[in-house]
Scaffold this motif. Structure first.
Motif, PDB file in Angstrom:
ATOM      1  N   ASN A  57       9.304  16.967  26.188  1.00 13.73           N
ATOM      2  CA  ASN A  57      10.169  16.693  25.617  1.00 13.73           C
ATOM      3  C   ASN A  57       9.962  17.976  23.916  1.00 13.73           C
ATOM      4  OD1 ASN A  57      11.691  15.386  23.725  1.00 13.73           O
ATOM      5  ND2 ASN A  57      10.734  13.867  24.263  1.00 13.73           N
ATOM      6  N   THR A  58      10.030  18.575  23.588  1.00 11.09           N
ATOM      7  CA  THR A  58       9.831  19.645  22.358  1.00 11.09           C
ATOM      8  C   THR A  58      10.383  19.408  20.932  1.00 11.09           C
ATOM      9  OG1 THR A  58      11.700  21.514  22.734  1.00 11.09           O
ATOM     10  CG2 THR A  58       9.454  21.561  23.729  1.00 11.09           C
ATOM     11  N   SER A  59      11.346  17.899  21.533  1.00 11.42           N
ATOM     12  CA  SER A  59      12.292  17.049  20.129  1.00 11.42           C
ATOM     13  C   SER A  59      10.928  15.793  20.059  1.00 11.42           C
ATOM     14  CB  SER A  59      13.044  17.334  20.127  1.00 11.42           C
ATOM     15  OG  SER A  59      13.494  16.195  21.571  1.00 11.42           O
ATOM     16  N   GLY A  60      10.070  15.509  20.575  1.00  8.75           N
ATOM     17  CA  GLY A  60       9.745  14.416  20.714  1.00  8.75           C
ATOM     18  C   GLY A  60       8.934  14.294  19.775  1.00  8.75           C
ATOM     19  N   LEU A  61       8.473  13.007  19.154  1.00 10.12           N
ATOM     20  CA  LEU A  61       6.795  13.189  18.112  1.00 10.12           C
ATOM     21  C   LEU A  61       5.918  12.719  18.930  1.00 10.12           C
ATOM     22  CD1 LEU A  61       8.692   9.649  16.200  1.00 10.12           C
ATOM     23  CD2 LEU A  61       8.550  11.865  15.465  1.00 10.12           C
ATOM     24  N   LEU A  62       5.398  12.583  20.173  1.00 14.56           N
ATOM     25  CA  LEU A  62       4.346  12.868  20.199  1.00 14.56           C
ATOM     26  C   LEU A  62       3.960  14.497  20.827  1.00 14.56           C
ATOM     27  CD1 LEU A  62       1.596  11.592  21.809  1.00 14.56           C
ATOM     28  CD2 LEU A  62       2.844  11.170  23.537  1.00 14.56           C
ATOM     29  N   TYR A  63       4.667  15.098  20.933  1.00 16.69           N
ATOM     30  CA  TYR A  63       4.810  16.935  21.269  1.00 16.69           C
ATOM     31  C   TYR A  63       3.877  16.988  20.010  1.00 16.69           C
ATOM     32  CZ  TYR A  63       6.551  21.489  21.914  1.00 16.69           C
ATOM     33  OH  TYR A  63       6.192  22.824  22.664  1.00 16.69           O
ATOM     34  N   LYS A  64       5.342  16.652  19.206  1.00 12.79           N
ATOM     35  CA  LYS A  64       4.388  17.375  17.783  1.00 12.79           C
ATOM     36  C   LYS A  64       3.129  16.513  17.238  1.00 12.79           C
ATOM     37  CE  LYS A  64      10.033  18.059  16.716  1.00 12.79           C
ATOM     38  NZ  LYS A  64      10.795  17.649  15.970  1.00 12.79           N
ATOM     39  N   SER A  65       2.581  16.253  17.283  1.00 15.04           N
ATOM     40  CA  SER A  65       1.889  15.247  16.578  1.00 15.04           C
ATOM     41  C   SER A  65       0.632  16.018  17.013  1.00 15.04           C
ATOM     42  CB  SER A  65       1.550  13.250  16.933  1.00 15.04           C
ATOM     43  OG  SER A  65       1.912  13.106  17.989  1.00 15.04           O
ATOM     44  N   MET A  66       0.763  16.090  18.264  1.00 14.04           N
ATOM     45  CA  MET A  66      -0.146  16.960  19.363  1.00 14.04           C
ATOM     46  C   MET A  66      -0.174  18.135  19.057  1.00 14.04           C
ATOM     47  SD  MET A  66       0.552  14.734  22.860  1.00 14.04           S
ATOM     48  CE  MET A  66      -1.033  15.459  23.363  1.00 14.04           C
ATOM     49  N   ASN A  67       1.028  18.626  18.451  1.00 10.87           N
ATOM     50  CA  ASN A  67       1.020  19.982  18.084  1.00 10.87           C
ATOM     51  C   ASN A  67       1.272  21.240  19.944  1.00 10.87           C
ATOM     52  OD1 ASN A  67       0.758  21.973  16.162  1.00 10.87           O
ATOM     53  ND2 ASN A  67      -1.363  22.277  16.382  1.00 10.87           N
ATOM     54  N   LEU A  68       1.461  21.075  20.489  1.00 10.43           N
ATOM     55  CA  LEU A  68       1.664  21.212  21.528  1.00 10.43           C
ATOM     56  C   LEU A  68       2.112  22.656  21.439  1.00 10.43           C
ATOM     57  CD1 LEU A  68       2.516  18.675  24.125  1.00 10.43           C
ATOM     58  CD2 LEU A  68      -0.065  19.459  24.192  1.00 10.43           C
ATOM     59  N   LYS A  69       3.488  22.823  20.590  1.00 11.60           N
ATOM     60  CA  LYS A  69       3.837  23.904  20.212  1.00 11.60           C
ATOM     61  C   LYS A  69       2.706  25.874  20.249  1.00 11.60           C
ATOM     62  CE  LYS A  69       7.161  26.245  18.212  1.00 11.60           C
ATOM     63  NZ  LYS A  69       7.923  26.422  16.443  1.00 11.60           N
ATOM     64  N   GLU A  70       1.706  24.591  19.821  1.00  9.13           N
ATOM     65  CA  GLU A  70       0.614  25.963  19.611  1.00  9.13           C
ATOM     66  C   GLU A  70      -0.630  26.123  20.870  1.00  9.13           C
ATOM     67  OE1 GLU A  70       1.545  24.478  16.747  1.00  9.13           O
ATOM     68  OE2 GLU A  70       3.386  26.077  15.805  1.00  9.13           O
ATOM     69  N   LYS A  71      -0.482  24.813  21.114  1.00  3.79           N
ATOM     70  CA  LYS A  71      -1.840  24.504  22.367  1.00  3.79           C
ATOM     71  C   LYS A  71      -0.801  25.480  24.079  1.00  3.79           C
ATOM     72  CE  LYS A  71      -3.810  20.855  20.401  1.00  3.79           C
ATOM     73  NZ  LYS A  71      -4.006  19.658  20.342  1.00  3.79           N
ATOM     74  N   LEU A  72      -0.124  24.806  24.371  1.00  3.81           N
ATOM     75  CA  LEU A  72       0.972  25.403  25.576  1.00  3.81           C
ATOM     76  C   LEU A  72       0.623  26.455  25.663  1.00  3.81           C
ATOM     77  CD1 LEU A  72       4.145  23.653  26.172  1.00  3.81           C
ATOM     78  CD2 LEU A  72       1.798  22.382  26.633  1.00  3.81           C
ATOM     79  N   PRO A  73       0.720  27.704  24.816  1.00 10.44           N
ATOM     80  CA  PRO A  73       0.974  29.210  25.484  1.00 10.44           C
ATOM     81  C   PRO A  73      -0.844  29.403  25.799  1.00 10.44           C
ATOM     82  CG  PRO A  73       1.651  29.089  23.610  1.00 10.44           C
ATOM     83  CD  PRO A  73       1.359  27.396  23.608  1.00 10.44           C
ATOM     84  N   THR A  74      -1.766  28.954  25.561  1.00 14.31           N
ATOM     85  CA  THR A  74      -2.753  29.040  26.260  1.00 14.31           C
ATOM     86  C   THR A  74      -4.065  28.044  27.479  1.00 14.31           C
ATOM     87  OG1 THR A  74      -3.386  27.059  24.181  1.00 14.31           O
ATOM     88  CG2 THR A  74      -3.455  29.972  23.194  1.00 14.31           C
ATOM     89  N   MET A  75      -2.425  26.963  27.274  1.00 15.02           N
ATOM     90  CA  MET A  75      -2.804  26.095  28.555  1.00 15.02           C
ATOM     91  C   MET A  75      -2.285  26.767  30.050  1.00 15.02           C
ATOM     92  SD  MET A  75      -1.947  22.370  26.816  1.00 15.02           S
ATOM     93  CE  MET A  75      -2.221  21.460  28.255  1.00 15.02           C
ATOM     94  N   SER A  76      -3.280  26.337  30.936  1.00 17.36           N
ATOM     95  CA  SER A  76      -2.949  27.045  32.289  1.00 17.36           C
ATOM     96  C   SER A  76      -1.759  25.704  32.523  1.00 17.36           C
ATOM     97  CB  SER A  76      -3.944  26.816  33.333  1.00 17.36           C
ATOM     98  OG  SER A  76      -4.406  25.256  33.847  1.00 17.36           O
ATOM     99  N   ASP A  77      -0.913  26.349  34.256  1.00 17.71           N
ATOM    100  CA  ASP A  77      -0.039  25.809  33.803  1.00 17.71           C
ATOM    101  C   ASP A  77      -1.080  24.087  35.055  1.00 17.71           C
ATOM    102  OD1 ASP A  77       1.765  27.370  33.858  1.00 17.71           O
ATOM    103  OD2 ASP A  77       2.183  28.072  36.077  1.00 17.71           O
TER     104      ASP A  77
END
Length: 116
Positions: A57-77
């Motif tokens: 849920n890329t538009s969600g507050l939790l996604y944004k507060s956890m800075n996942l836009k930057e973190k996801l590319p370096t995470m494994s599946d």
């Protein structure tokens, strides 16, 4: 069919109304009270053919507060599955599971085409 929703979500309300208006029967599941597990997400991902990022849920507050836009590319599946399985508010909603069909979000035309 399994319909996974957050009841306060406007898009979920629209999807549920669409299902009801079109005579579909489904089991309703609250995405926070009964969060999808990492294993469920993994299975849905495999069946869907979508890229894993679509499950967030890329538009969600939790996604944004956890800075996942930057973190996801370096995470494994596996790390992404565990993260999605940790909090239902991270998962794109609604989710509709009909056998091997997985629908994320709600677009009436797409659902109509997929659920014939």
């Amino acid at each position: 069919m399994l319909f996974i929703e957050y009841p306060k979500c406007t898009t979920c309300k629209k999807a549920k109304k669409w299902l009801d208006d079109n005579g579909f029967s489904y089991t309703d599941r609250h995405i926070v009270e009964e969060n999808p597990t990492a294993d469920e997400i993994k299975e849905w991902h495999r069946k869907s053919g979508f890229e894993l990022k679509k499950f967030f849920n890329t538009s969600g507050l939790l996604y944004k507060s956890m800075n996942l836009k930057e973190k996801l590319p370096t995470m494994s599946d596996e790390e992404k599955y565990e993260l999605l399985g940790s909090n239902g508010m991270l998962v794109k909603r609604p989710v509709l599971i009909d056998g091997d069909k997985i629908l994320l979000g709600f677009k009436a035309e797409k659902w109509k085409e997929q659920l014939r």
